[in-house]
Scaffold this motif. Sequence first.
Motif, mmCIF file in Angstrom:
data_model
loop_
_atom_site.group_PDB
_atom_site.id
_atom_site.type_symbol
_atom_site.label_atom_id
_atom_site.label_comp_id
_atom_site.label_asym_id
_atom_site.label_seq_id
_atom_site.Cartn_x
_atom_site.Cartn_y
_atom_site.Cartn_z
ATOM 1 N N SER A 239 0.647 -1.080 -0.011
ATOM 2 C CA SER A 239 0.240 -0.073 -0.116
ATOM 3 C C SER A 239 1.107 1.750 -0.353
ATOM 4 C CB SER A 239 -0.337 -0.270 0.999
ATOM 5 O OG SER A 239 -1.959 -0.871 1.005
ATOM 6 N N LYS A 240 1.440 1.454 0.508
ATOM 7 C CA LYS A 240 3.120 2.580 0.936
ATOM 8 C C LYS A 240 3.862 2.524 -0.734
ATOM 9 C CE LYS A 240 4.529 2.275 5.276
ATOM 10 N NZ LYS A 240 5.022 1.579 7.442
ATOM 11 N N GLU A 241 3.859 1.625 -1.173
ATOM 12 C CA GLU A 241 4.579 1.880 -2.033
ATOM 13 C C GLU A 241 3.388 1.997 -3.717
ATOM 14 O OE1 GLU A 241 6.130 -2.306 -3.451
ATOM 15 O OE2 GLU A 241 7.816 -1.841 -2.061
ATOM 16 N N GLN A 242 2.341 2.363 -3.184
ATOM 17 C CA GLN A 242 1.000 2.260 -4.297
ATOM 18 C C GLN A 242 0.972 3.484 -3.969
ATOM 19 O OE1 GLN A 242 -2.459 0.562 -3.542
ATOM 20 N NE2 GLN A 242 -3.737 1.161 -5.142
ATOM 21 N N ALA A 243 0.554 4.139 -3.068
ATOM 22 C CA ALA A 243 0.275 5.383 -2.791
ATOM 23 C C ALA A 243 2.004 6.619 -3.367
ATOM 24 C CB ALA A 243 0.637 5.985 -1.129
ATOM 25 N N THR A 244 3.090 6.360 -3.269
ATOM 26 C CA THR A 244 4.238 6.672 -3.441
ATOM 27 C C THR A 244 3.587 6.894 -5.427
ATOM 28 O OG1 THR A 244 5.364 5.749 -1.315
ATOM 29 C CG2 THR A 244 6.817 6.403 -3.728
ATOM 30 N N THR A 245 3.985 5.785 -5.814
ATOM 31 C CA THR A 245 3.413 5.516 -6.868
ATOM 32 C C THR A 245 2.450 6.558 -8.292
ATOM 33 O OG1 THR A 245 5.111 3.217 -7.183
ATOM 34 C CG2 THR A 245 3.119 4.122 -9.130
ATOM 35 N N SER A 246 1.295 6.802 -6.804
ATOM 36 C CA SER A 246 0.315 7.317 -7.440
ATOM 37 C C SER A 246 0.417 8.930 -6.977
ATOM 38 C CB SER A 246 -0.873 7.552 -5.884
ATOM 39 O OG SER A 246 -1.644 5.386 -6.343
ATOM 40 N N THR A 247 1.319 9.264 -6.372
ATOM 41 C CA THR A 247 1.502 10.562 -5.790
ATOM 42 C C THR A 247 2.394 10.824 -7.045
ATOM 43 O OG1 THR A 247 1.938 10.711 -4.178
ATOM 44 C CG2 THR A 247 3.527 12.035 -4.508
ATOM 45 N N GLU A 248 3.352 9.820 -7.540
ATOM 46 C CA GLU A 248 4.272 10.276 -8.909
ATOM 47 C C GLU A 248 4.266 10.174 -10.419
ATOM 48 O OE1 GLU A 248 7.078 7.116 -9.005
ATOM 49 O OE2 GLU A 248 8.448 7.560 -7.432
ATOM 50 N N VAL A 249 2.482 9.364 -10.391
ATOM 51 C CA VAL A 249 2.428 9.669 -11.216
ATOM 52 C C VAL A 249 0.894 11.139 -11.437
ATOM 53 C CG1 VAL A 249 0.029 8.868 -12.889
ATOM 54 C CG2 VAL A 249 1.787 6.863 -11.997
ATOM 55 N N SER A 250 0.858 11.608 -10.331
ATOM 56 C CA SER A 250 -0.258 12.464 -10.029
ATOM 57 C C SER A 250 0.811 13.592 -10.545
ATOM 58 C CB SER A 250 -0.527 12.675 -8.498
ATOM 59 O OG SER A 250 -1.543 14.029 -8.804
ATOM 60 N N ALA A 251 2.409 13.784 -10.025
ATOM 61 C CA ALA A 251 3.149 14.912 -10.354
ATOM 62 C C ALA A 251 3.336 15.181 -11.899
ATOM 63 C CB ALA A 251 4.208 14.729 -9.542
ATOM 64 N N THR A 252 2.907 13.284 -12.528
ATOM 65 C CA THR A 252 3.271 13.176 -14.590
ATOM 66 C C THR A 252 2.080 13.451 -14.883
ATOM 67 O OG1 THR A 252 4.891 11.488 -14.380
ATOM 68 C CG2 THR A 252 4.613 12.222 -15.498
ATOM 69 N N MET A 253 0.976 13.618 -14.119
ATOM 70 C CA MET A 253 -0.041 14.255 -15.125
ATOM 71 C C MET A 253 0.074 15.610 -14.926
ATOM 72 S SD MET A 253 -1.072 11.820 -16.251
ATOM 73 C CE MET A 253 -2.505 12.459 -17.507
ATOM 74 N N ARG A 254 0.086 16.356 -13.697
ATOM 75 C CA ARG A 254 0.263 17.808 -13.760
ATOM 76 C C ARG A 254 1.352 18.713 -14.630
ATOM 77 N NH1 ARG A 254 0.007 16.608 -8.373
ATOM 78 N NH2 ARG A 254 2.621 16.775 -7.940
ATOM 79 N N GLU A 255 2.669 17.560 -14.255
ATOM 80 C CA GLU A 255 3.246 18.918 -16.115
ATOM 81 C C GLU A 255 3.105 17.988 -17.586
ATOM 82 O OE1 GLU A 255 7.110 16.395 -15.222
ATOM 83 O OE2 GLU A 255 7.538 16.948 -13.643
ATOM 84 N N LEU A 256 2.354 16.995 -17.469
ATOM 85 C CA LEU A 256 1.449 17.051 -18.535
ATOM 86 C C LEU A 256 -0.228 18.393 -19.091
ATOM 87 C CD1 LEU A 256 1.541 15.126 -21.285
ATOM 88 C CD2 LEU A 256 -0.524 14.001 -20.191
ATOM 89 N N LEU A 257 -0.283 18.396 -17.886
ATOM 90 C CA LEU A 257 -1.713 19.282 -18.319
ATOM 91 C C LEU A 257 -1.040 20.334 -18.134
ATOM 92 C CD1 LEU A 257 -4.492 19.998 -18.205
ATOM 93 C CD2 LEU A 257 -3.964 20.855 -15.718
ATOM 94 N N SER A 258 0.609 21.224 -17.761
ATOM 95 C CA SER A 258 1.314 22.515 -18.001
ATOM 96 C C SER A 258 1.318 22.346 -19.277
ATOM 97 C CB SER A 258 2.304 22.570 -17.193
ATOM 98 O OG SER A 258 3.117 23.156 -17.419
ATOM 99 N N THR A 259 1.743 21.188 -20.129
ATOM 100 C CA THR A 259 2.427 20.411 -21.319
ATOM 101 C C THR A 259 1.397 21.344 -21.971
ATOM 102 O OG1 THR A 259 4.108 19.549 -20.545
ATOM 103 C CG2 THR A 259 3.812 18.980 -23.317
ATOM 104 N N SER A 260 0.368 20.229 -21.495
ATOM 105 C CA SER A 260 -1.031 20.837 -22.636
ATOM 106 C C SER A 260 -1.449 22.399 -23.033
ATOM 107 C CB SER A 260 -2.038 19.766 -22.606
ATOM 108 O OG SER A 260 -2.173 18.683 -22.268
#
Length: 490
Positions: A239-260
């Motif tokens: 569960s901890k690893e999943q939470a860390t991965t979700s945070t990383e993916v969320s950061a990536t998606m924020r970058e993707l939104l900025s790029t859009s």
Amino acid sequence: MKTNWTIPQQIVASLFFPLVVLILLGVVSVHKTASLLEISQELKQTYRVLTELDELHAHFLDAETGQRGFIITGDDAFLEPYEIALHSIDADYEELRRLTEGNLGAQERLDRLRPLMREKLEEMRLSVEQRRREGAEAAAATVASGRGRRAMDDIRAVAGELRAEEMRALAAREQEAAASEQRLLVTLTAGSALTVLVVAAVGFLIIRGINRRIHSATRRIESSATELQAAATQQAQGSKEQATTSTEVSATMRELLSTSHQIAESTQRVTQIAADTAAAARAGDETVKRAREGIDGVQRQVEQIVLHMLDFGKKSQEIGGILQIINELAEQTNILAINATIEAAGAGDAGRRFGVVADEIRKLADRVGGSTKEIRALIEEIRAAANTTVIATESGSKAVDASARQFGEVATSFRQISELVSSTAEASREIELSTKQQATAVEQVNAALLDVARTARETEASSSVTLKTSSELATLSKDLVRLIQRPAGA
């Protein structure tokens, strides 16, 4: 005792031996007591024969006293004890014949005594009549003739023989009664001691067998609790690893939104931004795949936890059934001990030792019942903790399923982004439209990732609860093992 027998069968087989000993002891005691009572009746009858002989002799003395007093004085007042003695002598003689009815020697002596009594009574009657008709000298001459004295001496001799015979019988019967009492005492003492030994041995064997079975069951419970704790630890780490991965993916998606947004503002950089976006989309797809694999692993762990908890629940129910049987056996033993105490109290001094043994058995049954109640309370706590763990695990399983579905949606969105970026590279005229679609898709993905992050945090919290519950279950299992081991060690 066979180990493949059930506990009720072991109890019945074990109680058979003390029951046989008690039955034999009862039969022997009844036989000895009946013999002792018979001897007591014979002693009582002998004492009555001796008493009747004394009364017969006393009545003859009363008759002689009255006779001589009347002859000397001529006063009729002396004839009153004489008349009373005459009526009592016949009654004494008949009572003696009745009491010695089965004694041929006594009957023969009474047959010899009868004519002597008649002769003595006739002599006393004649002397009294002579005193009335002829005076004191004639009556004194009759007395002086010695006829009455000889008859009285013969009566005393026959009565002495009869008394001697009864005294010999009395001594023999008293000796026989003493020997019978001694044999009865030895029989009761030996029987009671044997019963105590048999009951103690049977109780020891039963308790040792039950403790072994319960100890084996608690060991299996402790093993299951350890496995559950390990699975819960793995679930918490996932569960901890999943939470860390979700945070990383969320950061990536924020970058993707900025790029859009940058793509919308500057169409000149469409190609470069599209390339960057495609690379980010591929990275996101790989991340989603890894997260999906992690979720599948968590789901498998949760299913294993559920299976272990269900198996643990069944084992707890089996222990509860065993404890119910132990409690019923303790109550039946207590009832038997109370009945034995009542029977011992009714037996008086002879049953006092048996009453002490019955009381000790009742106390042992009470202690077994108390230990059973404590074990049942611990089992109920373990069962409640297991139910809580199952509910929490099922909630975690549902959350994992939801996360899996959401990651599927994320993967689909990433594929759509990749397709849109490819379309943007191929046709710049569709840049604006593709940029809008990409922005919308990114926003949706971001919202989905927020949900994934929240689900990951909830999964982590559920895993912590599962870990805590499994730790408590392991502690309760160890407490149960110590509770079972304490009586065995004592």
